[in-house]
Design a protein around this motif. Structure first.
Motif, PDB file in Angstrom:
ATOM      1  N   GLY A  14       0.811  -1.346   0.049  1.00  0.00           N
ATOM      2  CA  GLY A  14       0.059  -0.043  -0.044  1.00  0.00           C
ATOM      3  C   GLY A  14       0.977   1.247   0.113  1.00  0.00           C
ATOM      4  O   GLY A  14       2.170   0.918  -0.031  1.00  0.00           O
ATOM      5  N   PRO A  15       0.259   2.458   0.186  1.00  0.00           N
ATOM      6  CA  PRO A  15       1.177   3.659   0.253  1.00  0.00           C
ATOM      7  C   PRO A  15       1.958   3.726   1.249  1.00  0.00           C
ATOM      8  O   PRO A  15       3.452   4.270   0.901  1.00  0.00           O
ATOM      9  N   ALA A  16       2.035   3.217   2.459  1.00  0.00           N
ATOM     10  CA  ALA A  16       2.954   3.271   3.406  1.00  0.00           C
ATOM     11  C   ALA A  16       4.163   2.166   3.039  1.00  0.00           C
ATOM     12  O   ALA A  16       5.327   2.525   3.182  1.00  0.00           O
ATOM     13  N   GLY A  17       3.905   1.055   2.579  1.00  0.00           N
ATOM     14  CA  GLY A  17       4.852   0.130   2.456  1.00  0.00           C
ATOM     15  C   GLY A  17       5.618   0.450   1.164  1.00  0.00           C
ATOM     16  O   GLY A  17       6.848   0.305   1.286  1.00  0.00           O
ATOM     17  N   PHE A  18       5.097   1.130  -0.097  1.00  0.00           N
ATOM     18  CA  PHE A  18       5.658   1.711  -1.112  1.00  0.00           C
ATOM     19  C   PHE A  18       6.646   2.559  -0.698  1.00  0.00           C
ATOM     20  O   PHE A  18       7.987   2.730  -1.143  1.00  0.00           O
ATOM     21  N   MET A  19       6.243   3.786   0.182  1.00  0.00           N
ATOM     22  CA  MET A  19       7.171   5.059   0.621  1.00  0.00           C
ATOM     23  C   MET A  19       8.266   4.434   1.371  1.00  0.00           C
ATOM     24  O   MET A  19       9.501   4.571   1.159  1.00  0.00           O
ATOM     25  N   ALA A  20       7.952   3.360   2.135  1.00  0.00           N
ATOM     26  CA  ALA A  20       9.237   2.924   3.292  1.00  0.00           C
ATOM     27  C   ALA A  20      10.257   2.259   2.230  1.00  0.00           C
ATOM     28  O   ALA A  20      11.479   2.273   2.126  1.00  0.00           O
ATOM     29  N   ALA A  21       9.824   1.321   1.375  1.00  0.00           N
ATOM     30  CA  ALA A  21      10.625   0.683   0.299  1.00  0.00           C
ATOM     31  C   ALA A  21      11.481   1.622  -0.562  1.00  0.00           C
ATOM     32  O   ALA A  21      12.568   1.570  -0.532  1.00  0.00           O
ATOM     33  N   ILE A  22      10.794   2.575  -0.942  1.00  0.00           N
ATOM     34  CA  ILE A  22      11.477   3.476  -1.682  1.00  0.00           C
ATOM     35  C   ILE A  22      12.318   4.488  -1.063  1.00  0.00           C
ATOM     36  O   ILE A  22      13.638   4.720  -1.438  1.00  0.00           O
ATOM     37  N   ALA A  23      11.945   5.182   0.055  1.00  0.00           N
ATOM     38  CA  ALA A  23      12.764   5.801   0.935  1.00  0.00           C
ATOM     39  C   ALA A  23      13.889   5.187   1.451  1.00  0.00           C
ATOM     40  O   ALA A  23      15.110   5.570   1.472  1.00  0.00           O
ATOM     41  N   ALA A  24      13.748   3.681   1.977  1.00  0.00           N
ATOM     42  CA  ALA A  24      15.112   2.957   2.069  1.00  0.00           C
ATOM     43  C   ALA A  24      16.091   2.719   0.969  1.00  0.00           C
ATOM     44  O   ALA A  24      17.311   3.013   1.100  1.00  0.00           O
ATOM     45  N   ALA A  25      15.419   2.417  -0.222  1.00  0.00           N
ATOM     46  CA  ALA A  25      16.318   2.191  -1.241  1.00  0.00           C
ATOM     47  C   ALA A  25      17.005   3.409  -1.748  1.00  0.00           C
ATOM     48  O   ALA A  25      18.349   3.410  -2.138  1.00  0.00           O
ATOM     49  N   GLU A  26      16.266   4.586  -1.752  1.00  0.00           N
ATOM     50  CA  GLU A  26      16.717   5.778  -2.196  1.00  0.00           C
ATOM     51  C   GLU A  26      17.951   6.232  -1.386  1.00  0.00           C
ATOM     52  O   GLU A  26      19.018   6.652  -1.614  1.00  0.00           O
ATOM     53  N   ALA A  27      17.572   6.265  -0.142  1.00  0.00           N
ATOM     54  CA  ALA A  27      18.646   6.715   0.975  1.00  0.00           C
ATOM     55  C   ALA A  27      20.080   5.739   0.848  1.00  0.00           C
ATOM     56  O   ALA A  27      21.112   6.305   1.120  1.00  0.00           O
ATOM     57  N   ALA A  28      19.901   4.889   0.864  1.00  0.00           N
ATOM     58  CA  ALA A  28      21.039   3.584   0.610  1.00  0.00           C
ATOM     59  C   ALA A  28      21.531   3.769  -0.582  1.00  0.00           C
ATOM     60  O   ALA A  28      22.749   3.155  -0.802  1.00  0.00           O
ATOM     61  N   ALA A  29      21.106   4.277  -1.663  1.00  0.00           N
ATOM     62  CA  ALA A  29      21.766   4.621  -2.876  1.00  0.00           C
ATOM     63  C   ALA A  29      22.260   3.281  -3.490  1.00  0.00           C
ATOM     64  O   ALA A  29      23.512   3.408  -4.012  1.00  0.00           O
ATOM     65  N   GLY A  30      21.567   1.943  -3.297  1.00  0.00           N
ATOM     66  CA  GLY A  30      22.061   0.822  -3.870  1.00  0.00           C
ATOM     67  C   GLY A  30      23.097   0.219  -3.288  1.00  0.00           C
ATOM     68  O   GLY A  30      23.906  -0.705  -3.700  1.00  0.00           O
ATOM     69  N   GLN A  31      23.490   0.501  -1.849  1.00  0.00           N
ATOM     70  CA  GLN A  31      24.502   0.051  -1.270  1.00  0.00           C
ATOM     71  C   GLN A  31      24.074  -1.082  -0.401  1.00  0.00           C
ATOM     72  O   GLN A  31      25.198  -1.674   0.263  1.00  0.00           O
ATOM     73  N   LEU A  32      22.712  -1.433  -0.502  1.00  0.00           N
ATOM     74  CA  LEU A  32      22.399  -2.378   0.605  1.00  0.00           C
ATOM     75  C   LEU A  32      22.688  -3.888  -0.061  1.00  0.00           C
ATOM     76  O   LEU A  32      22.172  -4.156  -1.106  1.00  0.00           O
ATOM     77  N   ALA A  33      23.343  -4.714   0.496  1.00  0.00           N
ATOM     78  CA  ALA A  33      23.727  -5.744  -0.225  1.00  0.00           C
ATOM     79  C   ALA A  33      22.824  -6.776  -0.585  1.00  0.00           C
ATOM     80  O   ALA A  33      22.950  -7.362  -1.838  1.00  0.00           O
ATOM     81  N   GLY A  34      21.685  -7.067   0.153  1.00  0.00           N
ATOM     82  CA  GLY A  34      20.807  -7.638  -0.102  1.00  0.00           C
ATOM     83  C   GLY A  34      19.342  -7.107  -0.694  1.00  0.00           C
ATOM     84  O   GLY A  34      18.543  -7.936  -1.106  1.00  0.00           O
ATOM     85  N   GLY A  35      19.719  -5.786  -0.856  1.00  0.00           N
ATOM     86  CA  GLY A  35      18.303  -5.064  -1.819  1.00  0.00           C
ATOM     87  C   GLY A  35      17.106  -5.047  -0.785  1.00  0.00           C
ATOM     88  O   GLY A  35      17.058  -5.242   0.305  1.00  0.00           O
ATOM     89  N   VAL A  36      16.218  -4.265  -1.403  1.00  0.00           N
ATOM     90  CA  VAL A  36      14.769  -3.953  -0.711  1.00  0.00           C
ATOM     91  C   VAL A  36      13.795  -4.751  -1.401  1.00  0.00           C
ATOM     92  O   VAL A  36      13.697  -4.517  -2.830  1.00  0.00           O
ATOM     93  N   LEU A  37      13.195  -5.546  -1.022  1.00  0.00           N
ATOM     94  CA  LEU A  37      11.931  -6.485  -1.524  1.00  0.00           C
ATOM     95  C   LEU A  37      10.711  -6.094  -0.727  1.00  0.00           C
ATOM     96  O   LEU A  37      10.375  -6.095   0.249  1.00  0.00           O
TER      97      LEU A  37
END
Length: 433
Positions: A14-37
Protein backbone atom coordinates in the motif's frame (compact mmCIF):
# COMPACT_ATOMS: atom_id res chain seq x y z
CA UNK A 1 11.95 -15.14 -8.99
CA UNK A 2 11.73 -14.58 -5.25
CA UNK A 3 15.18 -14.47 -3.57
CA UNK A 4 15.87 -16.36 -0.36
CA UNK A 5 17.21 -13.31 1.49
CA UNK A 6 16.95 -9.52 1.46
CA UNK A 7 18.33 -6.64 3.49
CA UNK A 8 14.84 -5.17 3.86
CA UNK A 9 11.54 -6.98 3.35
CA UNK A 10 8.41 -4.84 3.28
CA UNK A 11 5.18 -6.78 3.76
CA UNK A 12 2.30 -4.83 2.22
CA UNK A 13 2.14 -2.94 -1.04
CA UNK A 14 0.00 0.00 0.00
CA UNK A 15 1.07 3.66 0.20
CA UNK A 16 3.02 3.25 3.46
CA UNK A 17 4.77 0.12 2.24
CA UNK A 18 5.79 1.66 -1.07
CA UNK A 19 7.05 4.82 0.62
CA UNK A 20 9.09 2.82 3.16
CA UNK A 21 10.64 0.67 0.43
CA UNK A 22 11.44 3.61 -1.86
CA UNK A 23 12.82 5.79 0.95
CA UNK A 24 15.08 2.99 2.19
CA UNK A 25 16.37 2.14 -1.29
CA UNK A 26 16.92 5.79 -2.26
CA UNK A 27 18.66 6.69 1.00
CA UNK A 28 20.95 3.67 0.71
CA UNK A 29 21.69 4.55 -2.94
CA UNK A 30 22.07 0.93 -3.98
CA UNK A 31 24.55 0.10 -1.21
CA UNK A 32 22.36 -2.49 0.56
CA UNK A 33 23.92 -5.85 -0.20
CA UNK A 34 20.63 -7.74 -0.09
CA UNK A 35 18.43 -5.07 -1.60
CA UNK A 36 14.87 -4.03 -0.76
CA UNK A 37 12.02 -6.46 -1.40
CA UNK A 38 8.34 -5.52 -1.30
CA UNK A 39 5.63 -8.20 -1.05
CA UNK A 40 2.00 -7.52 -1.92
CA UNK A 41 -0.66 -10.19 -1.43
CA UNK A 42 -2.88 -9.05 -4.31
CA UNK A 43 -2.09 -9.05 -8.03
CA UNK A 44 -2.33 -5.23 -8.15
CA UNK A 45 -0.56 -3.14 -5.49
CA UNK A 46 -1.87 0.25 -4.33
CA UNK A 47 -5.51 -0.64 -4.94
CA UNK A 48 -6.63 1.65 -2.11
CA UNK A 49 -4.86 4.54 -3.83
CA UNK A 50 -6.63 3.69 -7.09
CA UNK A 51 -10.15 3.91 -5.66
CA UNK A 52 -9.57 6.79 -3.24
CA UNK A 53 -11.08 10.21 -3.80
CA UNK A 54 -13.51 8.91 -6.39
CA UNK A 55 -10.60 7.79 -8.54
CA UNK A 56 -8.71 11.06 -8.11
CA UNK A 57 -6.65 10.27 -4.96
CA UNK A 58 -6.58 12.96 -2.31
CA UNK A 59 -2.81 12.66 -1.71
CA UNK A 60 -2.56 14.96 1.31
CA UNK A 61 -3.95 18.17 2.80
CA UNK A 62 -2.61 21.72 2.87
CA UNK A 63 -2.41 21.78 6.67
CA UNK A 64 1.23 22.77 6.83
CA UNK A 65 1.67 23.22 10.59
CA UNK A 66 2.20 19.90 12.46
CA UNK A 67 0.64 21.44 15.57
CA UNK A 68 -2.61 21.89 13.68
CA UNK A 69 -2.25 18.78 11.58
CA UNK A 70 -2.48 16.43 14.58
CA UNK A 71 -5.98 17.74 15.39
CA UNK A 72 -7.26 15.79 12.38
CA UNK A 73 -6.33 12.41 13.89
CA UNK A 74 -8.84 10.92 16.36
CA UNK A 75 -6.29 8.19 17.13
CA UNK A 76 -2.72 9.44 17.13
CA UNK A 77 -3.22 13.07 17.99
CA UNK A 78 -0.35 14.86 19.70
CA UNK A 79 1.87 11.78 19.54
CA UNK A 80 2.15 12.40 15.80
CA UNK A 81 3.58 15.89 16.16
CA UNK A 82 7.14 14.56 16.10
CA UNK A 83 6.74 12.42 12.94
CA UNK A 84 4.88 15.20 11.16
CA UNK A 85 7.59 17.69 12.12
CA UNK A 86 10.07 15.48 10.23
CA UNK A 87 7.88 14.76 7.21
CA UNK A 88 4.83 17.02 6.84
CA UNK A 89 2.40 17.70 3.97
CA UNK A 90 4.87 20.19 2.49
CA UNK A 91 7.45 17.42 2.34
CA UNK A 92 4.92 15.15 0.65
CA UNK A 93 4.26 17.77 -2.02
CA UNK A 94 8.00 18.23 -2.56
CA UNK A 95 8.63 14.46 -2.66
CA UNK A 96 6.03 13.85 -5.35
CA UNK A 97 7.19 16.87 -7.31
CA UNK A 98 10.77 15.58 -7.22
CA UNK A 99 9.45 12.29 -8.59
CA UNK A 100 7.59 13.96 -11.44
CA UNK A 101 4.06 14.43 -10.05
CA UNK A 102 2.54 17.87 -9.53
CA UNK A 103 -0.11 18.21 -6.81
CA UNK A 104 -2.81 20.88 -7.03
CA UNK A 105 -4.56 22.40 -4.02
CA UNK A 106 -8.34 22.75 -4.06
CA UNK A 107 -10.19 25.52 -2.17
CA UNK A 108 -10.90 23.22 0.79
CA UNK A 109 -7.20 22.38 1.19
CA UNK A 110 -7.22 18.92 -0.36
CA UNK A 111 -4.34 18.16 -2.71
CA UNK A 112 -4.84 16.04 -5.83
CA UNK A 113 -2.59 15.12 -8.76
CA UNK A 114 -2.82 17.68 -11.54
CA UNK A 115 -4.12 14.93 -13.82
CA UNK A 116 -7.06 14.30 -11.44
CA UNK A 117 -6.31 10.61 -11.84
CA UNK A 118 -5.26 8.31 -9.02
CA UNK A 119 -3.43 6.22 -11.61
CA UNK A 120 -0.89 9.06 -11.83
CA UNK A 121 -0.02 8.56 -8.14
CA UNK A 122 0.35 4.82 -8.64
CA UNK A 123 2.52 5.29 -11.71
CA UNK A 124 4.76 7.69 -9.79
CA UNK A 125 5.24 5.29 -6.90
CA UNK A 126 5.90 2.31 -9.13
CA UNK A 127 8.40 4.25 -11.26
CA UNK A 128 10.17 5.52 -8.16
CA UNK A 129 10.35 1.98 -6.74
CA UNK A 130 11.78 0.61 -9.99
CA UNK A 131 14.30 3.45 -10.29
CA UNK A 132 15.48 2.89 -6.71
CA UNK A 133 15.92 -0.83 -7.29
CA UNK A 134 13.02 -2.05 -5.15
CA UNK A 135 12.00 -5.58 -6.15
CA UNK A 136 8.17 -5.72 -6.11
CA UNK A 137 6.57 -9.16 -5.94
CA UNK A 138 2.78 -9.41 -6.17
CA UNK A 139 0.50 -12.29 -5.13
CA UNK A 140 2.97 -12.99 -2.30
CA UNK A 141 1.62 -12.74 1.24
CA UNK A 142 3.49 -12.98 4.52
CA UNK A 143 2.00 -15.69 6.73
CA UNK A 144 4.24 -15.88 9.81
CA UNK A 145 7.50 -14.36 11.01
CA UNK A 146 9.99 -15.27 13.69
CA UNK A 147 12.91 -13.33 15.08
CA UNK A 148 16.23 -15.12 14.70
CA UNK A 149 18.63 -15.40 17.65
CA UNK A 150 21.47 -13.64 15.83
CA UNK A 151 19.22 -10.88 14.46
CA UNK A 152 16.94 -10.66 11.48
CA UNK A 153 13.75 -12.54 10.70
CA UNK A 154 12.53 -15.66 8.99
CA UNK A 155 9.34 -14.97 7.07
CA UNK A 156 7.11 -17.78 5.87
CA UNK A 157 4.91 -16.93 2.91
CA UNK A 158 1.43 -18.16 2.14
CA UNK A 159 2.90 -20.14 -0.76
CA UNK A 160 5.05 -22.07 1.72
CA UNK A 161 8.30 -20.41 0.68
CA UNK A 162 10.66 -19.00 3.32
CA UNK A 163 12.51 -15.71 3.17
CA UNK A 164 15.22 -14.29 5.44
CA UNK A 165 15.23 -10.54 6.16
CA UNK A 166 17.81 -8.46 7.98
CA UNK A 167 15.04 -5.93 8.66
CA UNK A 168 11.27 -6.38 8.41
CA UNK A 169 8.65 -3.70 7.70
CA UNK A 170 4.99 -4.46 8.31
CA UNK A 171 2.74 -2.25 6.19
CA UNK A 172 -0.35 -4.45 5.96
CA UNK A 173 -2.94 -1.82 6.87
CA UNK A 174 -5.89 -3.17 8.84
CA UNK A 175 -5.56 -6.70 7.41
CA UNK A 176 -5.52 -9.35 10.17
CA UNK A 177 -2.36 -10.96 8.76
CA UNK A 178 -0.24 -8.01 9.87
CA UNK A 179 -1.81 -8.05 13.31
CA UNK A 180 -1.03 -11.76 13.64
CA UNK A 181 2.61 -11.32 12.62
CA UNK A 182 3.08 -8.34 14.95
CA UNK A 183 1.47 -10.23 17.83
CA UNK A 184 3.74 -13.23 17.23
CA UNK A 185 6.69 -10.87 17.49
CA UNK A 186 5.53 -9.59 20.88
CA UNK A 187 3.21 -6.68 20.08
CA UNK A 188 -0.17 -5.89 21.54
CA UNK A 189 -3.25 -4.87 19.60
CA UNK A 190 -5.89 -2.22 20.15
CA UNK A 191 -9.01 -3.97 18.86
CA UNK A 192 -9.92 -2.59 15.40
CA UNK A 193 -13.30 -0.89 14.96
CA UNK A 194 -14.81 0.92 11.97
CA UNK A 195 -14.17 4.64 11.65
CA UNK A 196 -15.32 7.35 9.23
CA UNK A 197 -18.78 6.01 8.47
CA UNK A 198 -22.22 7.43 7.74
CA UNK A 199 -25.16 7.22 10.13
CA UNK A 200 -28.50 5.46 9.84
CA UNK A 201 -31.45 7.24 11.47
CA UNK A 202 -34.25 5.30 13.15
CA UNK A 203 -37.58 5.60 11.28
CA UNK A 204 -35.69 8.04 9.05
CA UNK A 205 -37.78 11.21 9.35
CA UNK A 206 -35.70 12.89 6.62
CA UNK A 207 -36.00 10.18 3.96
CA UNK A 208 -38.03 12.44 1.63
CA UNK A 209 -35.14 14.92 1.70
CA UNK A 210 -32.53 12.47 0.37
CA UNK A 211 -30.00 14.35 -1.75
CA UNK A 212 -30.28 17.62 0.17
CA UNK A 213 -26.87 19.01 1.17
CA UNK A 214 -26.33 21.77 3.73
CA UNK A 215 -23.19 23.65 4.75
CA UNK A 216 -22.49 24.38 7.50
CA UNK A 217 -24.48 22.16 9.85
CA UNK A 218 -23.59 21.60 13.49
CA UNK A 219 -23.88 18.02 14.76
CA UNK A 220 -23.82 16.90 18.37
CA UNK A 221 -23.78 13.22 19.28
CA UNK A 222 -25.36 12.59 22.68
CA UNK A 223 -23.96 9.40 24.22
CA UNK A 224 -25.51 7.55 27.13
CA UNK A 225 -23.00 6.69 29.91
CA UNK A 226 -21.99 3.04 30.06
CA UNK A 227 -22.18 1.36 33.43
CA UNK A 228 -18.63 0.99 34.67
CA UNK A 229 -18.55 0.96 38.43
CA UNK A 230 -14.83 0.20 38.45
CA UNK A 231 -13.96 3.36 36.56
CA UNK A 232 -16.83 5.81 36.80
CA UNK A 233 -14.79 8.93 35.81
CA UNK A 234 -13.54 7.26 32.63
CA UNK A 235 -17.05 6.09 31.77
CA UNK A 236 -18.39 9.61 32.22
CA UNK A 237 -15.58 11.08 30.08
CA UNK A 238 -16.31 8.57 27.30
CA UNK A 239 -19.94 9.74 27.29
CA UNK A 240 -19.16 13.41 26.70
CA UNK A 241 -21.00 14.81 23.67
CA UNK A 242 -19.08 14.79 20.40
CA UNK A 243 -19.50 17.84 18.15
CA UNK A 244 -18.59 18.64 14.56
CA UNK A 245 -19.49 21.41 12.13
CA UNK A 246 -19.42 21.32 8.35
CA UNK A 247 -21.19 19.97 5.25
CA UNK A 248 -23.91 17.34 5.75
CA UNK A 249 -25.68 15.27 3.11
CA UNK A 250 -29.09 13.70 3.75
CA UNK A 251 -29.22 10.17 2.33
CA UNK A 252 -31.88 7.52 1.89
CA UNK A 253 -30.74 5.89 5.14
CA UNK A 254 -29.64 8.86 7.26
CA UNK A 255 -26.79 11.37 7.18
CA UNK A 256 -23.45 11.51 5.38
CA UNK A 257 -21.02 14.24 4.37
CA UNK A 258 -17.73 15.49 5.88
CA UNK A 259 -19.21 16.63 9.21
CA UNK A 260 -20.88 13.25 9.74
CA UNK A 261 -17.69 11.37 8.88
CA UNK A 262 -15.61 13.50 11.26
CA UNK A 263 -18.18 12.96 14.00
CA UNK A 264 -18.11 9.18 13.63
CA UNK A 265 -14.31 9.15 13.44
CA UNK A 266 -13.92 10.86 16.80
CA UNK A 267 -16.74 8.80 18.33
CA UNK A 268 -15.81 5.49 16.68
CA UNK A 269 -15.12 3.53 19.86
CA UNK A 270 -17.91 5.12 21.89
CA UNK A 271 -20.43 4.27 19.18
CA UNK A 272 -19.15 0.70 18.88
CA UNK A 273 -19.53 0.23 22.64
CA UNK A 274 -23.15 1.39 22.36
CA UNK A 275 -23.86 -0.80 19.32
CA UNK A 276 -24.25 2.32 17.21
CA UNK A 277 -27.21 3.63 19.18
CA UNK A 278 -27.21 7.28 20.24
CA UNK A 279 -29.16 10.52 20.06
CA UNK A 280 -28.17 13.18 17.55
CA UNK A 281 -28.80 16.89 17.87
CA UNK A 282 -28.71 18.78 14.58
CA UNK A 283 -28.39 22.55 14.29
CA UNK A 284 -29.31 23.22 10.68
CA UNK A 285 -28.23 26.86 11.05
CA UNK A 286 -24.60 25.87 11.60
CA UNK A 287 -24.46 27.57 14.98
CA UNK A 288 -26.36 30.81 14.41
CA UNK A 289 -27.62 32.40 17.60
CA UNK A 290 -31.36 32.53 18.44
CA UNK A 291 -31.21 36.34 18.51
CA UNK A 292 -30.00 36.36 14.90
CA UNK A 293 -32.89 34.14 13.79
CA UNK A 294 -35.40 36.18 15.75
CA UNK A 295 -34.07 39.31 14.04
CA UNK A 296 -34.63 37.72 10.64
CA UNK A 297 -38.14 36.69 11.56
CA UNK A 298 -38.98 40.17 12.87
CA UNK A 299 -37.71 41.66 9.59
CA UNK A 300 -39.79 39.13 7.64
CA UNK A 301 -42.92 40.20 9.49
CA UNK A 302 -42.27 43.79 8.44
CA UNK A 303 -40.86 43.37 4.95
CA UNK A 304 -42.45 40.09 3.78
CA UNK A 305 -45.73 40.48 5.65
CA UNK A 306 -47.98 39.23 2.84
CA UNK A 307 -45.73 36.41 1.69
CA UNK A 308 -46.30 32.85 2.80
CA UNK A 309 -43.85 31.18 5.15
CA UNK A 310 -43.03 28.57 2.55
CA UNK A 311 -42.02 31.20 0.00
CA UNK A 312 -39.38 33.01 2.04
CA UNK A 313 -36.40 31.45 3.81
CA UNK A 314 -34.20 33.08 6.47
CA UNK A 315 -31.06 32.72 4.32
CA UNK A 316 -30.69 31.86 0.62
CA UNK A 317 -28.57 28.70 1.06
CA UNK A 318 -31.19 27.02 3.22
CA UNK A 319 -32.68 24.22 1.12
CA UNK A 320 -36.34 24.90 0.32
CA UNK A 321 -37.17 21.22 0.81
CA UNK A 322 -35.57 21.28 4.24
CA UNK A 323 -37.26 24.58 5.10
CA UNK A 324 -40.69 23.13 4.32
CA UNK A 325 -39.85 20.08 6.42
CA UNK A 326 -38.83 22.29 9.36
CA UNK A 327 -42.00 24.34 9.07
CA UNK A 328 -44.03 21.15 9.35
CA UNK A 329 -41.86 19.99 12.26
CA UNK A 330 -42.67 23.28 14.03
CA UNK A 331 -46.38 22.69 13.42
CA UNK A 332 -46.68 25.60 10.99
CA UNK A 333 -48.67 25.71 7.76
CA UNK A 334 -46.40 26.74 4.87
CA UNK A 335 -49.27 28.87 3.46
CA UNK A 336 -49.42 31.01 6.62
CA UNK A 337 -48.43 34.65 5.99
CA UNK A 338 -45.41 36.06 7.80
CA UNK A 339 -47.60 38.82 9.27
CA UNK A 340 -49.68 36.12 10.97
CA UNK A 341 -46.79 34.09 12.45
CA UNK A 342 -47.51 33.85 16.20
CA UNK A 343 -44.75 34.23 18.73
CA UNK A 344 -45.18 30.65 19.87
CA UNK A 345 -44.84 29.45 16.27
CA UNK A 346 -41.65 31.46 15.86
CA UNK A 347 -40.17 29.85 18.97
CA UNK A 348 -41.07 26.40 17.64
CA UNK A 349 -39.39 27.26 14.35
CA UNK A 350 -36.20 28.42 16.07
CA UNK A 351 -36.14 25.11 17.94
CA UNK A 352 -36.65 23.12 14.73
CA UNK A 353 -33.81 24.99 13.05
CA UNK A 354 -31.33 24.83 15.93
CA UNK A 355 -32.31 21.77 17.93
CA UNK A 356 -33.72 18.98 15.78
CA UNK A 357 -33.33 15.58 17.47
CA UNK A 358 -32.89 12.22 15.76
CA UNK A 359 -32.17 8.69 16.91
CA UNK A 360 -29.09 6.96 15.48
CA UNK A 361 -29.84 3.28 14.89
CA UNK A 362 -26.64 2.11 13.20
CA UNK A 363 -23.93 2.69 10.65
CA UNK A 364 -24.68 3.36 7.02
CA UNK A 365 -25.20 0.40 4.69
CA UNK A 366 -22.73 -1.54 2.57
CA UNK A 367 -19.97 -1.53 5.21
CA UNK A 368 -18.69 1.67 3.62
CA UNK A 369 -16.45 2.81 6.48
CA UNK A 370 -13.32 4.36 5.04
CA UNK A 371 -10.70 3.45 7.64
CA UNK A 372 -10.23 1.36 10.75
CA UNK A 373 -9.51 2.64 14.24
CA UNK A 374 -7.18 0.37 16.18
CA UNK A 375 -3.96 -1.51 15.57
CA UNK A 376 -0.51 -1.63 17.16
CA UNK A 377 -0.32 0.77 20.16
CA UNK A 378 1.85 3.80 19.47
CA UNK A 379 3.61 3.38 22.82
CA UNK A 380 5.21 0.23 21.39
CA UNK A 381 6.83 2.11 18.50
CA UNK A 382 9.65 4.66 18.37
CA UNK A 383 7.83 7.34 16.37
CA UNK A 384 11.09 9.00 15.33
CA UNK A 385 12.08 5.91 13.31
CA UNK A 386 8.91 3.72 13.29
CA UNK A 387 11.01 0.89 14.74
CA UNK A 388 9.43 -1.44 17.27
CA UNK A 389 10.44 -0.75 20.87
CA UNK A 390 9.89 -4.45 21.59
CA UNK A 391 11.61 -6.10 18.65
CA UNK A 392 14.71 -4.45 17.15
CA UNK A 393 14.78 -4.57 13.39
CA UNK A 394 11.00 -4.61 13.06
CA UNK A 395 9.33 -1.49 11.64
CA UNK A 396 5.60 -0.74 11.70
CA UNK A 397 4.00 1.82 9.40
CA UNK A 398 0.69 3.10 8.07
CA UNK A 399 -2.76 1.93 9.09
CA UNK A 400 -1.33 -1.10 10.89
CA UNK A 401 -0.75 1.32 13.77
CA UNK A 402 -3.46 2.68 16.05
CA UNK A 403 -3.66 5.86 13.98
CA UNK A 404 -6.48 7.14 11.81
CA UNK A 405 -7.38 10.52 10.41
CA UNK A 406 -10.50 12.19 9.11
CA UNK A 407 -11.24 12.65 5.41
CA UNK A 408 -9.24 15.13 3.38
CA UNK A 409 -5.95 13.33 2.70
CA UNK A 410 -4.93 12.90 6.33
CA UNK A 411 -4.79 9.10 6.33
CA UNK A 412 -2.54 9.11 3.28
CA UNK A 413 -0.32 11.74 4.92
CA UNK A 414 0.33 9.45 7.86
CA UNK A 415 1.26 6.69 5.40
CA UNK A 416 3.76 8.94 3.61
CA UNK A 417 5.24 10.23 6.89
CA UNK A 418 5.57 6.88 8.66
CA UNK A 419 6.86 5.14 5.53
CA UNK A 420 9.48 7.81 4.85
CA UNK A 421 10.71 7.84 8.46
CA UNK A 422 11.02 4.05 8.46
CA UNK A 423 12.91 4.11 5.17
CA UNK A 424 15.40 6.67 6.40
CA UNK A 425 16.03 4.75 9.61
CA UNK A 426 16.44 1.45 7.76
CA UNK A 427 19.01 2.88 5.39
CA UNK A 428 20.96 4.43 8.25
CA UNK A 429 21.28 1.30 10.37
CA UNK A 430 21.90 -1.48 7.83
CA UNK A 431 25.45 -2.63 7.12
CA UNK A 432 26.77 -1.46 3.79
CA UNK A 433 24.44 1.54 3.58
Amino acid sequence: MLPSRASVVVVGGGPAGFMAAIAAAEAAAGQLAGGVLLLESTPEPLHKVLISGGGRCNVTHACWDPRLLVDHYPRGGKALRGPFSRFAPGDTVAWFQAHGLQLVEEPDGRLFPRSNRSASVIDTLRRAAAAAGVAVHTAEAGQTAEALPGGGFRLRLRSGAELLADRLVLATGSHPSGHRIAAALGHGLVAPVPSLFTLTLADHPLVDLAGVAMDPVQLELLLTPLEDTANAPAAAAAARPQRQRGPVLITHWGLSGPATLRLTAFAARALRERRYRADLRVDWTGGRRPAELEGWFAAARREQARRQLGNWRPWPDLSRRLWLHLLALAGLDASLRWADLPRRGEQALVTALRDSRYRVSGRGPFGEEFVTAGGIPLAEVNLATMESRLRPGLFLVGELLDVDGVTGGFNFQHCWSSGWLAGQALAAQLPGA
